[in-house]
Design an enzyme around this catalytic site. Structure first.
Site, PDB file in Angstrom:
ATOM      1  N   LYS A 112       0.939   2.888  -3.851  1.00 10.84           N
ATOM      2  CA  LYS A 112       0.736   1.746  -2.902  1.00 10.84           C
ATOM      3  C   LYS A 112       1.250   0.573  -3.592  1.00 10.84           C
ATOM      4  O   LYS A 112       1.654  -0.319  -2.690  1.00 10.84           O
ATOM      5  CB  LYS A 112      -0.422   1.578  -1.964  1.00 10.84           C
ATOM      6  CG  LYS A 112      -0.891   2.747  -0.956  1.00 10.84           C
ATOM      7  CD  LYS A 112      -2.025   2.336  -0.296  1.00 10.84           C
ATOM      8  CE  LYS A 112      -2.649   3.491   0.750  1.00 10.84           C
ATOM      9  NZ  LYS A 112      -3.601   3.346   1.250  1.00 10.84           N
ATOM     10  N   HIS A 137       3.718   7.357  -0.823  1.00 11.44           N
ATOM     11  CA  HIS A 137       2.809   6.687  -1.956  1.00 11.44           C
ATOM     12  C   HIS A 137       2.022   7.841  -2.737  1.00 11.44           C
ATOM     13  O   HIS A 137       1.938   7.493  -4.011  1.00 11.44           O
ATOM     14  CB  HIS A 137       1.783   5.808  -1.557  1.00 11.44           C
ATOM     15  CG  HIS A 137       0.438   6.437  -0.705  1.00 11.44           C
ATOM     16  ND1 HIS A 137       0.427   6.483   0.384  1.00 11.44           N
ATOM     17  CD2 HIS A 137      -0.712   6.888  -1.134  1.00 11.44           C
ATOM     18  CE1 HIS A 137      -0.606   7.248   0.843  1.00 11.44           C
ATOM     19  NE2 HIS A 137      -1.448   7.304  -0.172  1.00 11.44           N
ATOM     20  N   HIS A 161      -2.962  14.527  -2.704  1.00 12.36           N
ATOM     21  CA  HIS A 161      -4.455  14.064  -2.138  1.00 12.36           C
ATOM     22  C   HIS A 161      -4.165  13.997  -0.505  1.00 12.36           C
ATOM     23  O   HIS A 161      -5.258  13.698   0.302  1.00 12.36           O
ATOM     24  CB  HIS A 161      -5.035  12.667  -2.849  1.00 12.36           C
ATOM     25  CG  HIS A 161      -4.393  11.382  -2.324  1.00 12.36           C
ATOM     26  ND1 HIS A 161      -3.010  10.965  -3.033  1.00 12.36           N
ATOM     27  CD2 HIS A 161      -4.585  10.467  -1.349  1.00 12.36           C
ATOM     28  CE1 HIS A 161      -2.737   9.603  -2.403  1.00 12.36           C
ATOM     29  NE2 HIS A 161      -3.650   9.495  -1.479  1.00 12.36           N
ATOM     30  N   HIS A 162      -3.084  14.048   0.089  1.00 11.26           N
ATOM     31  CA  HIS A 162      -3.002  13.766   1.715  1.00 11.26           C
ATOM     32  C   HIS A 162      -2.548  15.225   2.044  1.00 11.26           C
ATOM     33  O   HIS A 162      -2.113  15.346   3.184  1.00 11.26           O
ATOM     34  CB  HIS A 162      -1.894  12.771   2.027  1.00 11.26           C
ATOM     35  CG  HIS A 162      -2.522  11.330   1.997  1.00 11.26           C
ATOM     36  ND1 HIS A 162      -3.548  10.935   2.806  1.00 11.26           N
ATOM     37  CD2 HIS A 162      -2.218  10.231   1.344  1.00 11.26           C
ATOM     38  CE1 HIS A 162      -3.839   9.877   2.532  1.00 11.26           C
ATOM     39  NE2 HIS A 162      -3.138   9.470   1.431  1.00 11.26           N
ATOM     40  N   ASP A 190     -12.469  11.256   0.436  1.00  7.32           N
ATOM     41  CA  ASP A 190     -11.805  10.105   1.061  1.00  7.32           C
ATOM     42  C   ASP A 190     -11.993   9.885   2.323  1.00  7.32           C
ATOM     43  O   ASP A 190     -12.454   8.778   2.830  1.00  7.32           O
ATOM     44  CB  ASP A 190     -10.372  10.574   0.827  1.00  7.32           C
ATOM     45  CG  ASP A 190      -9.433   9.320   1.081  1.00  7.32           C
ATOM     46  OD1 ASP A 190      -9.748   8.053   0.967  1.00  7.32           O
ATOM     47  OD2 ASP A 190      -8.226   9.578   1.460  1.00  7.32           O
TER      48      ASP A 190
HETATM   49 FE   LIG Z   1      -3.405   7.907  -0.047  1.00 10.45          FE
END
Ligand SMILES: [Fe+2]
Length: 245
Positions: A112, A137, A161-162, A190
């Site tokens: 980010k 990101h 991670h997404h 998360d």
């Molecule tokens: Fe993220």
């Protein structure tokens, strides 16, 4: 005992003394080797600790780079790392013991840093182009972290991670166990933190509410086995982790 016998006994005594001296020397030499080895081992361990400390400092510097621009992210990174590691100890202790797992958790949103302030701090809904930039990101973060040369596994967590269990995540649309385990665990941690944290536009949910909402997403967004393991961690423990105990 004749003179010859006495001479033989003296000779044997002499040899025995000689052997004793040699044995004594060997023993002292061995002690020196052992002590050298101990010193070498101690020095190696100190070097290992120094190296680890420099890894941690590098990771902290990167996390701080994100935190400097987005105050929410810094504390969030610590909480998510704490939840994620607790889950990882339950699911795969070897993965939890690998420092790269924690580093990946801490650094998940480092990409980010590449986002302009106007997007990072935008209070309203993002437009399609802005959303496209935000969704980059994980890849940017993976390049930053992977570029260090020694955080390859951490970089994989950052990249994935997404991703979602059903393949509807990004950037690669991986599904099921094609997504690295640490990234699957991270996704649950998360969301748990995002749901239970106060935002300017809404108060955080209770742990019970968050657990129920996450449970609904088992099998679509999340690996169902990981949701089962999350239920093994009592609220009190999650509360401690949240406070950094
Ligand atoms: Fe993220």
């Amino acid at each position: 005992m004749g003179e010859g016998d006495i001479a033989t006994v003296e000779l044997l005594k002499g040899e025995l003394d000689e052997r004793r001296r040699e044995a004594g020397q060997r023993e002292r030499q061995l002690e020196r080797y052992a002590s050298d080895l101990r010193e070498t081992f101690k020095a190696e361990r100190a070097r290992g600790e120094q190296l680890r400390a420099s890894y941690v400092a590098t990771v902290r510097a990167l996390v701080n780079a994100v935190e400097a621009r987005d105050a929410y992210t810094g504390a969030h990174a610590d909480r998510v790392a704490a939840y994620g590691l607790e889950l990882t100890w339950l699911i795969d202790p070897r993965l939890a013991a690998d420092p790269q797992t924690e580093f990946g958790f801490l650094l998940h949103d480092v990409g980010k840093v590449a986002l302009p302030d106007g997007i990072l701090h935008k209070p309203g809904r993002l437009g399609p182009e802005e959303r496209r930039l935000v969704r980059r990101h994980p890849e940017i973060g993976c390049e930053i972290v992977g570029g260090t040369g020694f955080l390859t596994d951490a970089a994989q967590i950052v990249r994935y991670h997404h991703e979602q269990w059903d393949g509807n995540g990004y950037p690669d649309g991986l599904a099921g166990d094609k997504i690295p385990l640490a990234a699957r665990i991270f996704a649950v941690a998360d969301t748990l933190d995002a749901m239970t944290t106060d935002r300017p536009y809404r108060p955080g949910a209770s742990l019970a509410e968050a657990r129920a909402e996450i449970r609904v997403l088992a099998g679509t967004q999340f690996d169902p086995d990981i949701i089962d393991r999350l239920d093994e961690i009592p609220d009190a423990r999650l509360g401690q982790l949240r406070e950094g105990v």
